[in-house]
Motif scaffolding. Sequence first.
Motif, PDB file in Angstrom:
ATOM      1  N   TYR A  12       0.824  -1.208   0.000  1.00 51.29           N
ATOM      2  CA  TYR A  12       0.000   0.000   0.000  1.00 51.29           C
ATOM      3  C   TYR A  12       0.861   1.262   0.000  1.00 51.29           C
ATOM      4  O   TYR A  12       0.494   2.272  -0.588  1.00 51.29           O
ATOM      5  CB  TYR A  12      -0.954   0.013   1.203  1.00 51.29           C
ATOM      6  N   ASP A  13       1.994   1.185   0.645  1.00 51.89           N
ATOM      7  CA  ASP A  13       2.920   2.324   0.626  1.00 51.89           C
ATOM      8  C   ASP A  13       3.300   2.673  -0.814  1.00 51.89           C
ATOM      9  O   ASP A  13       3.366   3.848  -1.189  1.00 51.89           O
ATOM     10  CB  ASP A  13       4.158   1.998   1.455  1.00 51.89           C
ATOM     11  N   ALA A  14       3.530   1.660  -1.625  1.00 53.83           N
ATOM     12  CA  ALA A  14       3.871   1.895  -3.030  1.00 53.83           C
ATOM     13  C   ALA A  14       2.647   2.279  -3.858  1.00 53.83           C
ATOM     14  O   ALA A  14       2.775   2.929  -4.895  1.00 53.83           O
ATOM     15  CB  ALA A  14       4.522   0.651  -3.622  1.00 53.83           C
ATOM     16  N   LYS A  53      11.620  -0.580  -4.913  1.00 53.33           N
ATOM     17  CA  LYS A  53      12.342   0.587  -5.438  1.00 53.33           C
ATOM     18  C   LYS A  53      11.449   1.791  -5.683  1.00 53.33           C
ATOM     19  O   LYS A  53      11.947   2.866  -6.025  1.00 53.33           O
ATOM     20  CB  LYS A  53      13.063   0.200  -6.731  1.00 53.33           C
ATOM     21  N   THR A  54      10.121   1.628  -5.503  1.00 52.15           N
ATOM     22  CA  THR A  54       9.190   2.703  -5.866  1.00 52.15           C
ATOM     23  C   THR A  54       8.244   3.053  -4.719  1.00 52.15           C
ATOM     24  O   THR A  54       7.059   3.315  -4.939  1.00 52.15           O
ATOM     25  CB  THR A  54       8.372   2.294  -7.099  1.00 52.15           C
ATOM     26  N   LEU A  55       8.747   3.074  -3.513  1.00 56.71           N
ATOM     27  CA  LEU A  55       7.920   3.419  -2.362  1.00 56.71           C
ATOM     28  C   LEU A  55       7.573   4.908  -2.374  1.00 56.71           C
ATOM     29  O   LEU A  55       8.311   5.729  -2.910  1.00 56.71           O
ATOM     30  CB  LEU A  55       8.663   3.085  -1.070  1.00 56.71           C
ATOM     31  N   ASN A  56       6.445   5.243  -1.774  1.00 61.33           N
ATOM     32  CA  ASN A  56       6.056   6.653  -1.622  1.00 61.33           C
ATOM     33  C   ASN A  56       6.564   7.248  -0.322  1.00 61.33           C
ATOM     34  O   ASN A  56       7.012   8.387  -0.277  1.00 61.33           O
ATOM     35  CB  ASN A  56       4.541   6.780  -1.726  1.00 61.33           C
ATOM     36  N   GLY A  57       6.493   6.483   0.742  1.00 56.77           N
ATOM     37  CA  GLY A  57       7.044   6.904   2.021  1.00 56.77           C
ATOM     38  C   GLY A  57       8.000   5.848   2.525  1.00 56.77           C
ATOM     39  O   GLY A  57       7.849   4.661   2.196  1.00 56.77           O
ATOM     40  N   ASN A  78      15.664 -15.441   6.610  1.00 59.96           N
ATOM     41  CA  ASN A  78      16.515 -14.252   6.703  1.00 59.96           C
ATOM     42  C   ASN A  78      17.067 -13.819   5.356  1.00 59.96           C
ATOM     43  O   ASN A  78      17.246 -12.625   5.106  1.00 59.96           O
ATOM     44  CB  ASN A  78      17.681 -14.507   7.669  1.00 59.96           C
ATOM     45  N   ASP A  79      17.317 -14.777   4.456  1.00 60.88           N
ATOM     46  CA  ASP A  79      17.892 -14.390   3.178  1.00 60.88           C
ATOM     47  C   ASP A  79      16.906 -13.585   2.337  1.00 60.88           C
ATOM     48  O   ASP A  79      17.304 -12.727   1.545  1.00 60.88           O
ATOM     49  CB  ASP A  79      18.403 -15.618   2.419  1.00 60.88           C
ATOM     50  N   THR A  80      15.600 -13.830   2.525  1.00 62.13           N
ATOM     51  CA  THR A  80      14.616 -13.035   1.782  1.00 62.13           C
ATOM     52  C   THR A  80      14.564 -11.610   2.314  1.00 62.13           C
ATOM     53  O   THR A  80      14.393 -10.656   1.553  1.00 62.13           O
ATOM     54  CB  THR A  80      13.216 -13.667   1.836  1.00 62.13           C
ATOM     55  N   VAL A  81      14.723 -11.461   3.615  1.00 67.62           N
ATOM     56  CA  VAL A  81      14.757 -10.125   4.213  1.00 67.62           C
ATOM     57  C   VAL A  81      16.010  -9.384   3.744  1.00 67.62           C
ATOM     58  O   VAL A  81      15.970  -8.175   3.458  1.00 67.62           O
ATOM     59  CB  VAL A  81      14.696 -10.212   5.753  1.00 67.62           C
ATOM     60  N   ASP A  82      17.132 -10.120   3.641  1.00 67.89           N
ATOM     61  CA  ASP A  82      18.370  -9.503   3.140  1.00 67.89           C
ATOM     62  C   ASP A  82      18.212  -9.043   1.688  1.00 67.89           C
ATOM     63  O   ASP A  82      18.721  -7.985   1.301  1.00 67.89           O
ATOM     64  CB  ASP A  82      19.527 -10.498   3.251  1.00 67.89           C
ATOM     65  N   LYS A  83      17.479  -9.807   0.898  1.00 74.10           N
ATOM     66  CA  LYS A  83      17.221  -9.412  -0.492  1.00 74.10           C
ATOM     67  C   LYS A  83      16.389  -8.129  -0.538  1.00 74.10           C
ATOM     68  O   LYS A  83      16.595  -7.267  -1.397  1.00 74.10           O
ATOM     69  CB  LYS A  83      16.506 -10.539  -1.236  1.00 74.10           C
ATOM     70  N   MET A  84      15.469  -7.995   0.393  1.00 68.73           N
ATOM     71  CA  MET A  84      14.646  -6.789   0.458  1.00 68.73           C
ATOM     72  C   MET A  84      15.511  -5.585   0.831  1.00 68.73           C
ATOM     73  O   MET A  84      15.365  -4.502   0.249  1.00 68.73           O
ATOM     74  CB  MET A  84      13.524  -6.981   1.480  1.00 68.73           C
ATOM     75  N   ARG A  85      16.416  -5.771   1.760  1.00 75.37           N
ATOM     76  CA  ARG A  85      17.340  -4.697   2.131  1.00 75.37           C
ATOM     77  C   ARG A  85      18.129  -4.220   0.910  1.00 75.37           C
ATOM     78  O   ARG A  85      18.292  -3.021   0.676  1.00 75.37           O
ATOM     79  CB  ARG A  85      18.320  -5.181   3.199  1.00 75.37           C
ATOM     80  N   ALA A  86      18.614  -5.171   0.149  1.00 76.80           N
ATOM     81  CA  ALA A  86      19.417  -4.835  -1.041  1.00 76.80           C
ATOM     82  C   ALA A  86      18.569  -4.102  -2.072  1.00 76.80           C
ATOM     83  O   ALA A  86      19.030  -3.136  -2.694  1.00 76.80           O
ATOM     84  CB  ALA A  86      20.012  -6.108  -1.642  1.00 76.80           C
ATOM     85  N   ALA A  87      17.329  -4.536  -2.256  1.00 77.85           N
ATOM     86  CA  ALA A  87      16.443  -3.886  -3.220  1.00 77.85           C
ATOM     87  C   ALA A  87      16.153  -2.448  -2.808  1.00 77.85           C
ATOM     88  O   ALA A  87      16.092  -1.545  -3.656  1.00 77.85           O
ATOM     89  CB  ALA A  87      15.146  -4.675  -3.357  1.00 77.85           C
ATOM     90  N   LEU A  88      15.981  -2.214  -1.528  1.00 78.62           N
ATOM     91  CA  LEU A  88      15.714  -0.862  -1.036  1.00 78.62           C
ATOM     92  C   LEU A  88      16.887   0.075  -1.325  1.00 78.62           C
ATOM     93  O   LEU A  88      16.697   1.240  -1.683  1.00 78.62           O
ATOM     94  CB  LEU A  88      15.420  -0.896   0.468  1.00 78.62           C
ATOM     95  N   LYS A  89      18.084  -0.437  -1.193  1.00 80.19           N
ATOM     96  CA  LYS A  89      19.278   0.393  -1.421  1.00 80.19           C
ATOM     97  C   LYS A  89      19.378   0.860  -2.868  1.00 80.19           C
ATOM     98  O   LYS A  89      19.995   1.884  -3.158  1.00 80.19           O
ATOM     99  CB  LYS A  89      20.536  -0.394  -1.032  1.00 80.19           C
ATOM    100  N   ASP A  90      18.759   0.106  -3.774  1.00 85.20           N
ATOM    101  CA  ASP A  90      18.805   0.450  -5.202  1.00 85.20           C
ATOM    102  C   ASP A  90      17.584   1.236  -5.656  1.00 85.20           C
ATOM    103  O   ASP A  90      17.405   1.477  -6.852  1.00 85.20           O
ATOM    104  CB  ASP A  90      18.891  -0.829  -6.046  1.00 85.20           C
TER     105      ASP A  90
END
Length: 299
Positions: free
Chosen positions: A184-186, A218-222, A237-249
């Motif tokens: 919903y944020d996106a 990569k396209t969040l509003n807030g 945990n590896d899926t959460v780490d993938k999310m962290r990496a996606a956010l950085k990009d």
Amino acid sequence: MGMDGDRTISLESYGLSRRNALKATASGAALGSTFALAVQPVQAQTMITTPTDGLTAGEVKVKTSDGKEMVAYRAMPASGTGFGTILVVQEIFGVHAHIADMCRRFAKAGYYAIAPELYFRQGDPKGYTEIPKLISEVVAKVPDAQVMGDLDSTVAFAKGEGKADTAKLGITGFCWGGRITWLYDAHNPAVKAGVAWYGRVVGDATPLTPKHPIDIAKTLNGPVLGLYGGADTGIPNDTVDKMRAALKDGNAAAKKSEIVTYPDTPHAFNADYRPSYRKEQAEDGWKRALAWFKANGVT
């Protein structure tokens, strides 16, 4: 096995088992006044109950875009106006007593908080005694597009009441609702910030769930604060780490987002009515959530 959204996980990752089901029925109970049968018996010794003194709290009816009425639990300070607005998104078990209490906790902190019953077209989760049946017959049939639209209608309802300032809009959700928080944020450009509690971030694309948090990271509003358990057997945990990496990009809101993983902590660590509850982590997560909303314009 049960599942959250579209992927299977063990019942233990909910802190529950089939043996804990009651044989009575909770159907007909007021929204937010009880628990789904599938989570009985509750852990009364740790369950937090926030009083309604100083609040306006209770059931309301939200008109959806297709003209239906959706029940929601809403809480806000009894006096004043212009409150920051928090959408509170349910676990798989619907808007039960814990979710209503989360609304009251936000109201005590000065917010207008509202939790719509987002399964109302598919069924009532309160009467189910078995989690797999609840998921297959109700939860798995709820389209993401329907949820996004019903949350939009909830924001419109909040604005129409005249007490909430929906320009200061935040969203938070737990388990099933944690995944929805990211989506919903996106979806809504008006969202200033989100707090996702142990929501699944990866999954298979289906007609009802075409995208998952990893796909929209990569396209969040807030900016979103993610709160996860390092020992969550349903969210590796590896899926959460993938999310962290996606956010950085991602865009500016994505880069500003953060994910906190609590070591040796199970799924549903904030669910104070269940054996999975972890007091220290839950209290830390609550403090972080309030600070996150305040820092990002939801106040």
